[in-house]
Design an enzyme around this catalytic site. Structure first.
Site, PDB file in Angstrom:
ATOM      1  N   GLN A   1      30.430  32.761 -37.670  1.00  0.00           N
ATOM      2  CA  GLN A   1      31.471  33.769 -37.427  1.00  0.00           C
ATOM      3  C   GLN A   1      32.140  33.580 -36.062  1.00  0.00           C
ATOM      4  O   GLN A   1      32.589  34.547 -35.437  1.00  0.00           O
ATOM      5  CB  GLN A   1      30.891  35.182 -37.552  1.00  0.00           C
ATOM      6  CG  GLN A   1      30.703  35.634 -38.985  1.00  0.00           C
ATOM      7  CD  GLN A   1      32.012  35.660 -39.771  1.00  0.00           C
ATOM      8  OE1 GLN A   1      33.080  35.928 -39.238  1.00  0.00           O
ATOM      9  NE2 GLN A   1      31.927  35.365 -41.053  1.00  0.00           N
ATOM     10  N   SER A   2      32.231  32.340 -35.604  1.00  0.00           N
ATOM     11  CA  SER A   2      32.828  32.069 -34.293  1.00  0.00           C
ATOM     12  C   SER A   2      34.295  32.479 -34.227  1.00  0.00           C
ATOM     13  O   SER A   2      35.119  32.026 -35.022  1.00  0.00           O
ATOM     14  CB  SER A   2      32.702  30.574 -33.994  1.00  0.00           C
ATOM     15  OG  SER A   2      33.557  30.219 -32.921  1.00  0.00           O
ATOM     16  N   ASN A   3      34.606  33.318 -33.244  1.00  0.00           N
ATOM     17  CA  ASN A   3      36.006  33.690 -32.991  1.00  0.00           C
ATOM     18  C   ASN A   3      36.755  32.519 -32.368  1.00  0.00           C
ATOM     19  O   ASN A   3      37.947  32.328 -32.613  1.00  0.00           O
ATOM     20  CB  ASN A   3      36.077  34.881 -32.038  1.00  0.00           C
ATOM     21  CG  ASN A   3      35.335  36.072 -32.579  1.00  0.00           C
ATOM     22  OD1 ASN A   3      35.687  36.592 -33.628  1.00  0.00           O
ATOM     23  ND2 ASN A   3      34.286  36.491 -31.890  1.00  0.00           N
TER      24      ASN A   3
END
Ligand SMILES: *Cc1c(COP(=O)(O)O)cnc(C)c1O
Length: 321
Positions: A73-75
């Protein structure tokens, strides 16, 4: 003012807003929020500012493919994928996690932007990243490696500039509270504050690192960024303020404190936080207010670093009802 190469795509300046209802409910100091969740680039966030300087480096190198790395879920990966699409570059993301286990949120956006995803485990991530880069190089894709969180000396410049932006907005808080993980954001703000001789204290709430490690990372990044700016200002690790009391159950594990902070910001101010970074940093800030860490007359600015698409990841979305 920084004159190093920068490609402008962020929506700046981001607003500074008061949070009077949150302040009242906590019986705390005056609270402000710097809205870096509104930097543009696919739902915004702090990586947008760093990537303005990184992209200048990428294009100067004649690169055609961005390769970067992060959690599922890396922004940072989502913003890099959007950037690649916008500038006609290919994008390869090396993500740690299990394909199909965590869906939606940032991952859905990565796919919409057409990024190629290489799955790995947290333990093997660095090796897989290196191999992925080498394969892309051999295939003639002219890859450029953007390290974790774009926390390079170049990326850090984005937050030295952000500090200048805050000064130009005439905002001089006693404290800035910000989520801190790969360190570039806090390094840029802390360096900016020191260069300008400000008495504002920049307090990082560590997301996943012991304070001693993160302080050193931040001081090193700040000093390399200062080198790049050809200025003599230096930060020691001891000067960097990091609180690591809020690591909870570990990176990406949303607990009761993060959930409470997300609910509180939403219900009192109509503001969205994220489960991984700003939820944790806000939980820390709330706890510090409740424990009387700040003086009643202080102004505390919560620097919102974005991350809101993760609210809609399968891992988190069910937990709010
Ligand atoms: C990456 C990220 C951070 C941490 O910033 P660093 O510069 O890596 O310390 C904080 N908040 C959000 C939402 C992020 O995506």
């Amino acid at each position: 003012m920084i004159s190093l190469p920068r490609i402008r795509f962020a929506v700046l300046p981001t607003p500074v807003e008061p949070m009077p209802r949150l302040s009242t409910i906590l019986g705390g100091p005056r609270l402000l929020v710097k809205r870096d969740d509104l930097t543009g680039l696919a739902f915004g966030g702090n990586k947008t500012r760093k990537l303005e300087y990184v992209l200048a480096e990428v294009l100067a190198n004649g690169a055609r493919t961005l390769i970067t790395v992060g959690a599922a879920q890396s922004n940072h990966c989502r913003q890099t994928a959007a950037l690649a699409a916008r500038y006609g570059l290919e994008c390869i993301l090396v993500l740690s996690g299990e394909p199909g286990k965590i869906t939606g949120g940032n991952l859905l956006l990565d796919e919409l932007f057409g990024a190629e995803i290489v799955w790995t485990t947290r333990a093997e991530r660095d090796v897989v990243l290196r191999n992925t880069f080498n394969h892309a190089w051999e295939a003639g894709k002219r890859p450029f490696l953007v390290p974790l969180g774009a926390s390079t000396p170049t990326g850090t410049l984005g937050y030295v500039t952000a500090w200048d932006e805050l000064m130009q907005q005439g905002v001089m808080p006693d404290w800035i509270v910000v989520a801190s993980s790969s360190g570039g954001t806090q390094a840029g703000l802390s360096l900016g504050a020191k260069i300008s001789g400000s008495s504002t204290q920049v307090l990082g709430i560590s997301i996943d690192n012991p304070a001693a490690i993160l302080k050193k990372i931040i001081a090193d990044l700040a000093n390399q960024a200062a080198d790049r700016l050809a200025i003599n200002t230096r930060l020691s690790a001891a000067e960097v303020l990091v609180n690591d009391a809020y690591l909870g159950a570990g990176y990406g594990k949303m607990g009761a404190a993060e959930k409470e902070a997300i609910h509180l910001f939403a219900k009192t101010e109509g503001l969205l936080l994220d489960p991984v970074y700003t939820g944790r940093a806000a939980a820390g800030c709330i706890d510090l207010i409740r424990n009387g860490f700040f003086r009643a007359q202080d102004t505390v600015l919560f620097w919102h670093t974005g991350g809101t698409p993760a609210l809609f990841a399968s891992e988190y979305e069910d937990q709010f009802v």
